[in-house]
Design a protein around this motif. Structure first.
Motif, PDB file in Angstrom:
ATOM      1  N   CYS A 197       0.816  -1.217   0.000  1.00 35.26           N
ATOM      2  CA  CYS A 197       0.000   0.000   0.000  1.00 35.26           C
ATOM      3  C   CYS A 197       0.851   1.269   0.000  1.00 35.26           C
ATOM      4  N   LEU A 238      -2.300  -7.141   2.506  1.00 31.95           N
ATOM      5  CA  LEU A 238      -2.179  -5.689   2.415  1.00 31.95           C
ATOM      6  C   LEU A 238      -0.981  -5.260   3.251  1.00 31.95           C
ATOM      7  N   ILE A 241      -0.275  -1.314   5.542  1.00 31.08           N
ATOM      8  CA  ILE A 241      -1.625  -0.736   5.543  1.00 31.08           C
ATOM      9  C   ILE A 241      -1.687   0.542   6.377  1.00 31.08           C
ATOM     10  N   MET A 244      -1.960   3.830   4.430  1.00 26.94           N
ATOM     11  CA  MET A 244      -3.126   4.016   3.570  1.00 26.94           C
ATOM     12  C   MET A 244      -3.921   5.254   3.995  1.00 26.94           C
ATOM     13  N   GLN A 249      -9.208   3.617   3.706  1.00 27.49           N
ATOM     14  CA  GLN A 249      -9.447   2.770   4.876  1.00 27.49           C
ATOM     15  C   GLN A 249     -10.939   2.515   5.068  1.00 27.49           C
ATOM     16  N   ILE A 252     -12.059  -0.083   2.660  1.00 25.28           N
ATOM     17  CA  ILE A 252     -11.561  -1.402   3.070  1.00 25.28           C
ATOM     18  C   ILE A 252     -12.458  -1.970   4.166  1.00 25.28           C
ATOM     19  N   ALA A 278      -3.156  -8.239   6.957  1.00 29.16           N
ATOM     20  CA  ALA A 278      -2.579  -6.903   6.827  1.00 29.16           C
ATOM     21  C   ALA A 278      -1.296  -6.832   7.644  1.00 29.16           C
ATOM     22  N   THR A 280       2.015  -3.920   8.990  1.00 24.99           N
ATOM     23  CA  THR A 280       2.564  -2.577   9.061  1.00 24.99           C
ATOM     24  C   THR A 280       3.751  -2.546  10.010  1.00 24.99           C
TER      25      THR A 280
END
Length: 453
Positions: A197, A238, A241, A244, A249, A252, A278, A280
């Motif tokens: 992303c 993802l 994320i 994003m 969001q 999603i 997801a 991050t």
């Protein structure tokens, strides 16, 4: 008195384990192969089975597959001497109660057996220490307990359709976790689609994810399905994320709630059946508090959370991973690390984590002409490499008298190892203690004992 079945082809190990179990007041039955173990299990009277992964003929995973039909409710503990994540995840997915590495400590054995038998008596599933490994995973290697716990968690949750949030610094292997979850799930025959992303401009990300119809915007000359629909029947990963934009969001979140997606410019929602994983590197809780990330999406994503530790917090994995990357990138050439190079790897802080280590080994393979990789080939910080070189060449505080008293020889060796560990860790006593398998208090006592403070 519970009856424990040991299935292992190593007679010496089997006898040693049987003796330990008898000391713990258990009865023991033994088998040297998967087939013999299954016959004994089918005969009845077994309360728990301890099964080695590597067996002649069918392996321990075959035992796990067959055991529930022969003896429902009998917990199985898998053993392995090999630090490969995939075996642990697969064992857990097949229903192993736990996955332990050889040799097994007496306390660990006693606690695991007690939990397993208690679970059997209560007819419930104890998930407090379930086992490790996964099919994605010849690359998922670890000697550390914290990573083995993560392998176990992957094995336990792989078959569910719950969303998973993978947290960790850049380079810790978040996509490998997502691949392992997919490869060990009921969706493994479906597609695995990964989207970074952070690498896609915000104004293009919605089209990338949700697709668009022809004419939806300038340049949309043909219909595009989008990544959600591409992942239908499988898993959508993802990555990053946390980067994003808030409007995306919100969309999603709707897909997660309604299980349908509306392409840009489209009038009708289309159903999708997929699992979301997801990841991050950001502190999502802090972002939620700062209104930089939607709280409702965070709650929806973190049904299951997996937190990957940085490499600096599991230094015992450095040697294993370095050897793996050497073998992987050697193209048939036998390469090995010098003592100075290995010490330099251990002393480095690895801000880029496993990815940085892999790239370092690839660079060293390319720059080294012979079979021996020296510290200079690694391209790490020169000062740290120098400290590591000192660690490997520093003379011990005295030569060992091989014909003298054992206590004196052990003391000389201990003092030398203390100096090496401190030098390799640039004087950081906490790291040196972990490297030596000591508590900080034990390290301080030994430094004082040998006058090395």
């Amino acid at each position: 008195m519970a009856m424990i079945l040991i299935v292992d082809d190593d007679t010496a190990f089997r006898d040693t384990l049987a003796e330990a179990l008898c000391d713990l007041d258990y009865q023991v039955s033994q088998a040297a192969s998967c087939e013999a173990g299954l016959r004994r299990l089918q005969a009845g009277g077994i309360d728990l089975a301890i099964v080695d992964l590597r067996l002649p003929g069918d392996n321990g995973l075959a035992f796990l597959r067959a055991a529930p039909a022969l003896a429902p409710g009998v917990p199985c503990i898998m053993l392995t001497a090999y630090a490969v994540g995939s075996n642990t995840i697969e064992a857990m997915r097949l229903g192993a109660f736990d996955h332990l590495t050889k040799p097994i400590g007496r306390e660990t054995l006693a606690q695991t057996l007690a939990r397993a038998l208690r679970t059997k008596e209560n007819d419930t599933v104890d998930t407090s220490a379930m086992a490790d490994t996964s099919q994605a995973g010849e690359q998922m290697l670890s000697n550390s307990e914290v990573m083995r716990a993560i392998f176990k968690r992957i094995g336990l949750v792989a078959d569910s359709d719950n969303s998973v949030l993978v947290l960790g610094e850049t380079g810790t292997g978040k996509e490998l976790v997502a691949q392992a979850l997919h490869a060990n799930s009921a969706r493994k025959a479906g597609p695995f689609v990964a989207v970074n992303c952070a690498a896609i401009p915000a104004d293009l990300l919605e089209s990338e994810l949700f697709g668009h119809v022809k004419g939806a915007f300038s340049g949309a000359t043909a219909e595009r399905a989008g990544r959600f629909r591409e992942a239908d029947g499988g898993t959508l990963f993802l990555d990053e994320i946390g980067d994003m934009a808030l409007p995306t969001q919100a969309k999603i979140l709707r897909v997660l709630q309604e299980r349908e997606v509306t392409p840009l410019g489209g009038r009708h929602a289309l159903p999708v059946d997929l699992r979301i994983v997801a990841a991050t590197h950001r502190d999502i809780e802090a972002d939620v508090a700062a209104d930089a990330f939607r709280a409702d999406l965070w709650y929806r994503l973190q049904v299951i959370t997996i937190h990957l530790p940085p490499l600096r917090e599991r230094p015992e994995d450095i040697d294993l991973l370095a050897a793996h990357f050497l073998q992987q990138g050697g193209n048939g050439r036998a390469k090995r690390l010098s003592g100075a190079a290995l010490a330099a790897l251990r002393a480095h802080g690895w801000p880029g984590n496993v990815r940085e280590l892999r790239n370092t080994m690839q660079r060293a393979i390319a720059l080294s002409e012979g079979e021996l990789i020296e510290a200079g080939h690694l391209g790490l910080n020169a000062a740290r490499a120098s400290q590591a070189q000192t660690a490997t060449t520093a003379a011990p505080p005295g030569d060992i008298d091989w014909d003298g008293p054992l206590d004196a020889a052990v003391a000389t060796l201990e003092a030398a190892m203390l100096l090496r560990a401190l030098a390799a860790c640039a004087g950081n006593r906490s790291q040196a203690a972990r490297r030596l398998g000591l508590s900080r208090q034990q390290l301080y006592r030994k430094l004082a004992q040998y006058g090395l403070e």
